[in-house]
Design a protein around this motif. Structure first.
Motif, short mmCIF file in Angstrom:
data_model
loop_
_atom_site.label_atom_id
_atom_site.label_comp_id
_atom_site.label_asym_id
_atom_site.label_seq_id
_atom_site.Cartn_x
_atom_site.Cartn_y
_atom_site.Cartn_z
N TRP A 210 0.88 -1.18 0.00
CA TRP A 210 0.00 0.00 0.00
C TRP A 210 0.90 1.22 0.00
O TRP A 210 1.88 1.27 0.77
CB TRP A 210 -0.88 -0.03 1.24
CG TRP A 210 -1.76 1.16 1.49
CD1 TRP A 210 -3.07 1.31 1.11
CD2 TRP A 210 -1.44 2.36 2.20
NE1 TRP A 210 -3.57 2.51 1.55
CE2 TRP A 210 -2.58 3.18 2.22
CE3 TRP A 210 -0.28 2.82 2.84
CZ2 TRP A 210 -2.61 4.42 2.84
CZ3 TRP A 210 -0.30 4.06 3.45
CH2 TRP A 210 -1.46 4.85 3.44
N ILE A 211 0.62 2.19 -0.86
CA ILE A 211 1.47 3.38 -1.00
C ILE A 211 0.61 4.64 -0.98
O ILE A 211 -0.40 4.71 -1.70
CB ILE A 211 2.27 3.35 -2.31
CG1 ILE A 211 3.16 2.10 -2.39
CG2 ILE A 211 3.13 4.61 -2.46
CD1 ILE A 211 3.84 1.92 -3.74
N LYS A 212 1.03 5.62 -0.21
CA LYS A 212 0.41 6.95 -0.26
C LYS A 212 1.47 7.96 -0.72
O LYS A 212 2.52 8.10 -0.11
CB LYS A 212 -0.12 7.37 1.12
CG LYS A 212 -0.73 8.79 1.10
CD LYS A 212 -1.18 9.23 2.49
CE LYS A 212 -2.46 8.57 2.89
NZ LYS A 212 -3.64 9.20 2.23
N ASP A 213 1.16 8.65 -1.81
CA ASP A 213 2.01 9.70 -2.37
C ASP A 213 1.34 11.03 -2.03
O ASP A 213 0.35 11.41 -2.66
CB ASP A 213 2.13 9.49 -3.88
CG ASP A 213 2.79 10.65 -4.61
OD1 ASP A 213 3.23 11.61 -3.96
OD2 ASP A 213 2.83 10.61 -5.86
N ALA A 214 1.87 11.71 -1.01
CA ALA A 214 1.25 12.95 -0.52
C ALA A 214 2.20 13.60 0.47
O ALA A 214 3.08 12.94 1.02
CB ALA A 214 -0.09 12.65 0.17
N PRO A 215 2.03 14.90 0.72
CA PRO A 215 2.79 15.50 1.81
C PRO A 215 2.60 14.70 3.10
O PRO A 215 1.48 14.25 3.39
CB PRO A 215 2.20 16.91 1.93
CG PRO A 215 1.64 17.20 0.57
CD PRO A 215 1.13 15.88 0.07
N LEU A 216 3.66 14.54 3.87
CA LEU A 216 3.53 13.77 5.11
C LEU A 216 2.61 14.46 6.10
O LEU A 216 2.00 13.79 6.94
CB LEU A 216 4.92 13.54 5.72
CG LEU A 216 5.89 12.77 4.82
CD1 LEU A 216 7.20 12.53 5.55
CD2 LEU A 216 5.28 11.46 4.35
N GLN A 217 2.51 15.77 6.00
CA GLN A 217 1.46 16.51 6.68
C GLN A 217 1.03 17.63 5.77
O GLN A 217 1.85 18.45 5.37
CB GLN A 217 1.91 17.06 8.02
CG GLN A 217 0.80 17.83 8.77
CD GLN A 217 1.16 18.12 10.20
OE1 GLN A 217 1.31 17.22 11.02
NE2 GLN A 217 1.31 19.39 10.52
#
Length: 226
Positions: A210-217
């Motif tokens: 599972w991968i999320k590509d986004a600012p960590l916050q």
């Protein structure tokens, strides 16, 4: 409580080796991966529901994102078997439970202002995504331009590089990976700040991740209660 709160540094946690920590609700335990706050917290956790356990009704003031890892998670709206992914935006509520027991991956209080999308992706559902080198399948669970969430299957013995312009978070679902000197198995979780790609060697059995590509916050992340 503060756990892996420094978002400027890479982190890998072998969650399957962590102790389970009881929650306020009997039969519901947690492995804490990232946390800032007390019982109300900006948090990423793996949560285990014993058979017949439930959590009292609650409102998701900061939003909730869930991937079901094992068993069947339930609420008054339906059943969510292993592989199901859903997002409950701020203002939604439910009574989570599991008749037969389950394990879920949960992210709390990490929504940004204006994200009101509520979705349920049943196992195997999601638009096909372009395949990176070493991947044999990939599907998009969520993409609104601000963040992109995928599940990918990587070929046995391959080397996979995931470029990282905004920030990456990942969870190994099946199989094994080698990242640097770290050997990762199921429930190994990692986070990489922007600019640091993920380079992984895939084990002989392949892996699903599972991968999320986004600012960590997100810059406009919802503010927690004082």
């Amino acid at each position: 409580m503060r756990i892996n709160e420094d978002l400027t540094r890479p982190v890998i946690v072998h969650a399957a080796k962590l102790d389970w920590v009881p929650s306020p609700s009997s039969g519901v335990d947690r492995r804490m991966l990232y946390r800032i706050g007390g019982e109300v917290a900006r948090a990423t956790s793996i949560v285990r529901y014993a058979p017949g356990s439930a959590f009292p009704r609650h409102v998701h003031s900061g939003g909730e994102e869930i991937l079901v890892l094992e068993g069947t998670f339930q609420d008054e709206h339906g059943d969510y078997p292993a592989g199901c992914y859903f997002r409950n935006p701020p203002g939604t509520s439910h009574v989570p439970a599991s008749k037969d027991g389950c394990t879920i991956f949960v992210r709390l209080w990490q929504y940004r202002e204006g994200d009101e999308t509520q979705i349920v992706r049943q196992p195997g559902v999601g638009a096909a995504a372009p395949l990176r080198e070493g991947a044999e399948a990939a599907r998009v669970l969520f993409d609104d331009g601000k963040e992109r969430v995928l599940i990918e299957d990587w070929r046995p013995g391959s080397t996979v590089i995931v470029e990282n312009q905004r920030g990456l978070e990942f969870l190994v679902l099946t199989g094994s990976l080698t990242v640097g000197s770290e050997q990762l198995g199921p429930q190994s979780w990692g986070r990489m700040p922007a600019g640091e790609p993920l380079e992984a060697g895939v084990g002989s059995e392949g892996t699903q991740i599972w991968i999320k590509d986004a600012p960590l916050q997100h810059p406009d992340v919802l503010q927690m209660p004082a």
